[in-house]
Motif scaffolding. Sequence first.
Motif, PDB file in Angstrom:
ATOM      1  N   GLU A 190     -10.960 -25.049 -63.308  1.00  0.00           N
ATOM      2  CA  GLU A 190     -11.463 -23.679 -63.445  1.00  0.00           C
ATOM      3  C   GLU A 190     -10.527 -22.835 -64.310  1.00  0.00           C
ATOM      4  N   GLU A 193     -11.073 -24.068 -67.864  1.00  0.00           N
ATOM      5  CA  GLU A 193     -12.354 -23.559 -68.374  1.00  0.00           C
ATOM      6  C   GLU A 193     -12.201 -22.095 -68.789  1.00  0.00           C
ATOM      7  N   ALA A 235     -17.019 -25.546 -64.849  1.00  0.00           N
ATOM      8  CA  ALA A 235     -17.641 -24.823 -65.957  1.00  0.00           C
ATOM      9  C   ALA A 235     -18.715 -23.871 -65.440  1.00  0.00           C
ATOM     10  N   ASN A 240     -19.257 -21.009 -68.175  1.00  0.00           N
ATOM     11  CA  ASN A 240     -19.292 -21.603 -69.506  1.00  0.00           C
ATOM     12  C   ASN A 240     -20.536 -22.459 -69.685  1.00  0.00           C
ATOM     13  N   ARG A 243     -19.322 -28.309 -69.983  1.00  0.00           N
ATOM     14  CA  ARG A 243     -17.936 -28.501 -69.551  1.00  0.00           C
ATOM     15  C   ARG A 243     -17.001 -28.560 -70.746  1.00  0.00           C
ATOM     16  N   GLY A 244     -15.755 -28.086 -70.524  1.00  0.00           N
ATOM     17  CA  GLY A 244     -14.717 -28.186 -71.549  1.00  0.00           C
ATOM     18  C   GLY A 244     -13.956 -29.486 -71.477  1.00  0.00           C
TER      19      GLY A 244
END
Length: 363
Positions: A190, A193, A235, A240, A243-244
């Motif tokens: 988290e 992200e 994410a 977001n 996902r990163g």
Amino acid sequence: MATGRATWSYRDTYGDSFGRTFFRRFGPGVTSSIALGTYLGDPTDEVDANYREAITLALESGINFVDTASNYRMSRSERVVGEAIREASTDRDAVFVASKAGFVPFDRTRPKNPGQYVRETVLDPGLASADELAFGSHTIAPAFIDEMVDRSLDVLDLDHIDCYYLHNPETQLEIADRGTVYDRIEAAFEVLESRVATGDIGRYGVATWDAFRVPDDDESYLSLPEVVRRAERAAETVGNDGRGLEAIQLPFNVLMADAFTVESHAGDDGEPTSALWYAHEHDLHVFTSASIAQGDLAASIPEAIDAQLTGDTPAQRALNFARSAPGVTSAIVGTSSVEHVAENIAAGTFDPLGARAFDAVFE
């Protein structure tokens, strides 16, 4: 930050010097399939100077990915990476920089009392609690990870890090059950992200030693599908789109091929698959550490395998084995001398193994 325009321009400048698929897609652009590692070496000015010269040469010769970590060589590696990027004639936007957080970093030298240092820099400021510290030196507590991103940006003297890893999260299994460790990973995700959302990092990953290449009953095992699920939840929590989490780093070489041979991760059909195949099928880029077994493969490779690899030296053939595996975007190799840089660059002039030839190595 590395951009599509700059990295493709870099590829256009150097690509004709290398073999097939030397440059591969990553993030917004392309990266060399051989990357620079900065783990090994004493924390001395002399080693700093060697790394600075070697990284600068590599960036000006066709390698545009540099991997480091906040704790490598007492933080000296991060500092040298930043210095080399600024000294090189290569545009910063053509270079991918990766760093990591998890182990408490020292500042240039080992403190006389490491326990006191950890207490004063981590516990007293509230970056982590004592029960979140493994071996008194490792934590992925959210506040610590957030602080380490800022610290890496400061030490590197960059305004953006292209990929930021959680470093060996399986270390937490020494002090917590697996479910708790997954929760801690999600909480750290988290934070990452959020840093993706603010533009401080481009994407993030998980750098491991054991977690993804051991059987699922091993005490160091972490499920790659579960880690991906936690990233997707993180994410969503942050808000977001997607996902990163885009990368994993793990050991892979001729002597340590577990990431390809050990099937311990559940695929979409429920059947077990290897870490490399799972990554390949789920949009995760793989960066291999210990690609030449921290130097052991520079002298020789098992004869039966060596005969099937390309390259003029054992180190080159070992590198080409690592970057031939399915799902591998880049093979990381320690580069602390200009002589090694030249040898590693030359490795890229040989084509990697095709799928059939790679599979034949395991027959």
